[in-house]
Design an enzyme around this catalytic site. Sequence first.
Site, mmCIF file in Angstrom:
data_model
loop_
_atom_site.group_PDB
_atom_site.id
_atom_site.type_symbol
_atom_site.label_atom_id
_atom_site.label_comp_id
_atom_site.label_asym_id
_atom_site.label_seq_id
_atom_site.Cartn_x
_atom_site.Cartn_y
_atom_site.Cartn_z
ATOM 1 N N HIS A 178 -2.561 -3.587 9.698
ATOM 2 C CA HIS A 178 -1.879 -3.461 8.623
ATOM 3 C C HIS A 178 -2.159 -4.226 7.853
ATOM 4 C CE1 HIS A 178 1.068 -2.711 12.174
ATOM 5 N NE2 HIS A 178 1.105 -3.478 12.336
ATOM 6 N N ALA A 179 -3.627 -4.355 7.347
ATOM 7 C CA ALA A 179 -3.573 -4.379 6.731
ATOM 8 C C ALA A 179 -4.133 -3.655 5.255
ATOM 9 C CB ALA A 179 -5.361 -5.099 6.549
#
Length: 304
Positions: free
Chosen positions: A121-122
């Site tokens: 999700h970064a």
Amino acid sequence: MTLPLVSSPHYSFGFPERHRFPMRKFELLLEHLQKQGIATKQNTYRPGKARQDLLELAHCPEYLTRFISGQLSDKEVRRMGLPWSTDLVKRTLIAPNGTLLTAGLALRHGLACHLAGGTHHAHHDFASGYCILNDLAIASLALLAQSKVQRVLIFDCDVHQGDGTAAILQNVPEITTCSIHCEKNFPHRKAKSDIDVDLPKGVSDQEYLQIVDHTLDRALDISRPDLVIFDAGVDVYEHDPLGMLNISSDGIRAREAMVIKNVRSLNIPLATVIGGGYDKDQSALARRHAMVVEEAHRYQNQVS
Ligand SMILES: [Zn+2]
């Protein structure tokens, strides 16, 4: 051939026990594999911190500086979902190098496992959902920049969509992103991977395994990769608090065995990362994360 493993004593650190993120799972996973004799001093590699230029392949320099120096806004910290600390910075700067090291070992030995990683999700310039730096994007971009590979497939089976990976790599045709995730789950606004498979809530083993099998075939066909990075998230588990699917322990083990066999029988190097898993019972969770490593170990022993 023994299976190369990658881990760091900095991955787990003193962390609020009541926090939802199971920070102890990394050390428990290594201990569990050591007890079985799968992880030994000889086959466990320890990565160091990643250099800034490596991280900048996938991330905004200004974001990196603000994270490292503790200058994220309250809003950004909330979105990250983890309390900032110098120990958090340390483990965060090591983990992408761990995935890169694992990928390098996979290129040399065929198969290697990172006992962390999968922070999908970064995004380029922000942290989200417990993910700060995108190890999948960083490692594959680094190998591409170093001309160690021409094409990479990121095969993401975490229950949540790999939105950060998809967004960072959207204009990189050499890297194929594939995400099989629960449609109703986080992130609510999905990014566009090269291949996205949205699963309805409550899918169970048989249907799931068929979908993973078919999707992997399709992804390998489209990508023709020199390396596959497999995010073996175990938050697909039926009792995972952040899951919503209905996959049993046996189903997870069957998935790991199938992905390993399908990729390795084509002689394509395979690096695995552990991805998400949020069971409050962190020992049980570590045993679930161990399955991908156990199945890799089993495969390696069968063929050698
Ligand atoms: Zn997840």
